[in-house]
Motif scaffolding. Structure first.
Motif, PDB file in Angstrom:
ATOM      1  N   ALA A 189      41.072  58.938  34.986  1.00  0.00           N
ATOM      2  CA  ALA A 189      39.810  58.213  34.808  1.00  0.00           C
ATOM      3  C   ALA A 189      40.015  56.958  33.964  1.00  0.00           C
ATOM      4  O   ALA A 189      39.512  55.871  34.296  1.00  0.00           O
ATOM      5  CB  ALA A 189      38.776  59.124  34.162  1.00  0.00           C
ATOM      6  N   LEU A 190      40.775  57.098  32.887  1.00  0.00           N
ATOM      7  CA  LEU A 190      41.014  55.969  31.996  1.00  0.00           C
ATOM      8  C   LEU A 190      41.895  54.912  32.670  1.00  0.00           C
ATOM      9  O   LEU A 190      41.715  53.712  32.438  1.00  0.00           O
ATOM     10  CB  LEU A 190      41.680  56.451  30.708  1.00  0.00           C
ATOM     11  CG  LEU A 190      41.712  55.466  29.534  1.00  0.00           C
ATOM     12  CD1 LEU A 190      40.310  54.980  29.189  1.00  0.00           C
ATOM     13  CD2 LEU A 190      42.354  56.122  28.317  1.00  0.00           C
ATOM     14  N   SER A 191      42.827  55.351  33.510  1.00  0.00           N
ATOM     15  CA  SER A 191      43.682  54.407  34.242  1.00  0.00           C
ATOM     16  C   SER A 191      42.836  53.517  35.149  1.00  0.00           C
ATOM     17  O   SER A 191      43.080  52.310  35.264  1.00  0.00           O
ATOM     18  CB  SER A 191      44.720  55.165  35.081  1.00  0.00           C
ATOM     19  OG  SER A 191      45.617  55.865  34.267  1.00  0.00           O
ATOM     20  N   THR A 192      41.857  54.132  35.788  1.00  0.00           N
ATOM     21  CA  THR A 192      40.976  53.377  36.676  1.00  0.00           C
ATOM     22  C   THR A 192      40.168  52.343  35.898  1.00  0.00           C
ATOM     23  O   THR A 192      40.041  51.182  36.309  1.00  0.00           O
ATOM     24  CB  THR A 192      40.019  54.338  37.400  1.00  0.00           C
ATOM     25  OG1 THR A 192      40.780  55.324  38.099  1.00  0.00           O
ATOM     26  CG2 THR A 192      39.150  53.578  38.392  1.00  0.00           C
ATOM     27  N   GLN A 195      42.453  49.534  34.729  1.00  0.00           N
ATOM     28  CA  GLN A 195      42.954  48.672  35.799  1.00  0.00           C
ATOM     29  C   GLN A 195      41.879  47.739  36.346  1.00  0.00           C
ATOM     30  O   GLN A 195      42.146  46.576  36.652  1.00  0.00           O
ATOM     31  CB  GLN A 195      43.498  49.547  36.936  1.00  0.00           C
ATOM     32  CG  GLN A 195      44.213  48.769  38.028  1.00  0.00           C
ATOM     33  CD  GLN A 195      45.492  48.118  37.532  1.00  0.00           C
ATOM     34  OE1 GLN A 195      46.257  48.729  36.805  1.00  0.00           O
ATOM     35  NE2 GLN A 195      45.725  46.868  37.921  1.00  0.00           N
ATOM     36  N   TYR A 196      40.639  48.231  36.456  1.00  0.00           N
ATOM     37  CA  TYR A 196      39.611  47.474  37.154  1.00  0.00           C
ATOM     38  C   TYR A 196      38.478  46.953  36.254  1.00  0.00           C
ATOM     39  O   TYR A 196      37.927  45.879  36.503  1.00  0.00           O
ATOM     40  CB  TYR A 196      38.986  48.332  38.251  1.00  0.00           C
ATOM     41  CG  TYR A 196      39.926  48.630  39.390  1.00  0.00           C
ATOM     42  CD1 TYR A 196      40.214  47.671  40.352  1.00  0.00           C
ATOM     43  CD2 TYR A 196      40.527  49.881  39.508  1.00  0.00           C
ATOM     44  CE1 TYR A 196      41.072  47.948  41.401  1.00  0.00           C
ATOM     45  CE2 TYR A 196      41.389  50.171  40.546  1.00  0.00           C
ATOM     46  CZ  TYR A 196      41.653  49.196  41.497  1.00  0.00           C
ATOM     47  OH  TYR A 196      42.512  49.481  42.522  1.00  0.00           O
ATOM     48  N   LEU A 202      45.152  49.302  24.011  1.00  0.00           N
ATOM     49  CA  LEU A 202      44.884  50.624  23.443  1.00  0.00           C
ATOM     50  C   LEU A 202      44.723  51.648  24.555  1.00  0.00           C
ATOM     51  O   LEU A 202      45.188  52.788  24.435  1.00  0.00           O
ATOM     52  CB  LEU A 202      43.623  50.587  22.579  1.00  0.00           C
ATOM     53  CG  LEU A 202      43.232  51.908  21.906  1.00  0.00           C
ATOM     54  CD1 LEU A 202      44.367  52.424  21.020  1.00  0.00           C
ATOM     55  CD2 LEU A 202      41.955  51.754  21.105  1.00  0.00           C
ATOM     56  N   PHE A 203      44.091  51.236  25.650  1.00  0.00           N
ATOM     57  CA  PHE A 203      43.956  52.120  26.792  1.00  0.00           C
ATOM     58  C   PHE A 203      45.325  52.451  27.377  1.00  0.00           C
ATOM     59  O   PHE A 203      45.574  53.581  27.800  1.00  0.00           O
ATOM     60  CB  PHE A 203      43.077  51.475  27.870  1.00  0.00           C
ATOM     61  CG  PHE A 203      41.608  51.488  27.544  1.00  0.00           C
ATOM     62  CD1 PHE A 203      41.121  52.192  26.463  1.00  0.00           C
ATOM     63  CD2 PHE A 203      40.704  50.795  28.330  1.00  0.00           C
ATOM     64  CE1 PHE A 203      39.777  52.214  26.154  1.00  0.00           C
ATOM     65  CE2 PHE A 203      39.353  50.808  28.047  1.00  0.00           C
ATOM     66  CZ  PHE A 203      38.883  51.518  26.958  1.00  0.00           C
ATOM     67  N   SER A 204      46.208  51.464  27.412  1.00  0.00           N
ATOM     68  CA  SER A 204      47.566  51.693  27.930  1.00  0.00           C
ATOM     69  C   SER A 204      48.284  52.765  27.107  1.00  0.00           C
ATOM     70  O   SER A 204      48.996  53.613  27.655  1.00  0.00           O
ATOM     71  CB  SER A 204      48.370  50.391  27.907  1.00  0.00           C
ATOM     72  OG  SER A 204      47.824  49.438  28.798  1.00  0.00           O
ATOM     73  N   VAL A 205      48.086  52.732  25.798  1.00  0.00           N
ATOM     74  CA  VAL A 205      48.686  53.736  24.919  1.00  0.00           C
ATOM     75  C   VAL A 205      48.105  55.114  25.223  1.00  0.00           C
ATOM     76  O   VAL A 205      48.848  56.094  25.376  1.00  0.00           O
ATOM     77  CB  VAL A 205      48.458  53.385  23.432  1.00  0.00           C
ATOM     78  CG1 VAL A 205      48.982  54.497  22.535  1.00  0.00           C
ATOM     79  CG2 VAL A 205      49.128  52.068  23.088  1.00  0.00           C
TER      80      VAL A 205
END
Length: 230
Positions: A189-192, A195-196, A202-205
């Motif tokens: 969910a966080l990857s989506t 990305q968009y 911080l999200f990447s971590v």
């Protein structure tokens, strides 16, 4: 015996060291720089799995884990260009993990899954996915959307399988697989979102941490738990 224990201990310690290094890279460097650490993390988990030889090799898990590593690499190199491939590969490894856990499902206690609070939880998960997918309609359409919907459906199936295993109360380390499922759902969910909708380091971590901790806990559950039919 002592040598085997030392190897397992070293592999677990090396995993956490690599995870910390990966988090630092994700926070301080360009996103694609993670490509140097991701294969190491993935194969470290694979080594942890192979260091336990008491149970029969689970081909689905090994294949799914390798597919997950490939997916991570392709995503880092060119997610936009290979969107459909990334989502398709994600669907493949999610399916692989579901087939991996099929052996751990207690059919006799399947009725536990039908408890009202479980159904409510699944509905909430489906609703979160629906909200994310509704936002994604502004960015992806056609075949890409169909593949994404398939991936979302397979994710719900995997989470449901994990819920059945946990609620069967058959295994003392049930919370491990539940944690793995929650982290995997959160990571996808966080990857989506990253990305968009709202890209942020911080999200990447968080994505890296939740992704590999999810895989680590899944491997830990498998190597410590004897399948019902095996």
């Amino acid at each position: 015996m002592k040598s085997s224990w030392c190897i397992k201990k070293a592999l677990n310690i090396s995993f956490y060291i690599l995870l910390i290094i990966g988090a630092v890279i994700a926070f301080t460097l360009e996103r694609h720089k993670q490509i140097y650490i991701i294969p190491l993390l993935g194969f470290n988990i694979l080594a942890i799995y192979f260091s336990h030889k008491q149970y029969k090799l689970n081909v689905f898990f090994v294949a799914a884990l390798i597919t997950a590593i490939i997916t991570d690499i392709v995503s880092l190199l060119a997610f936009s260009k290979f969107h459909n491939i990334v989502v398709f590969l994600t669907s493949l490894y999610i399916t692989g993990f579901t087939l991996t856990l099929k052996k751990y499902v207690s059919q006799s206690k399947f009725a536990n899954f039908l408890k009202i609070y479980v159904l409510i939880s699944i509905i909430l998960i489906a609703y979160v996915l629906y909200m994310i997918l509704s936002y994604l309609m502004n960015f992806i359409t056609g075949n890409s959307m169909l593949i994404t919907l398939l991936c979302a459906f397979l994710l719900v199936v995997l989470v449901s399988t994990i819920a059945i295993i946990y609620l069967s109360n058959t295994y003392k380390n049930g919370p491990i697989i539940l944690t793995s499922g929650m982290l995997l759902f959160f990571q996808i969910a966080l990857s989506t979102i990253n990305q968009y909708l709202y890209p942020h380091r911080l999200f990447s971590v968080l994505i890296l941490l939740t992704h590999f901790m999810s895989l680590y806990f899944l491997a830990k559950f498998i190597v410590e738990t004897k399948p019902i039919n095996g």
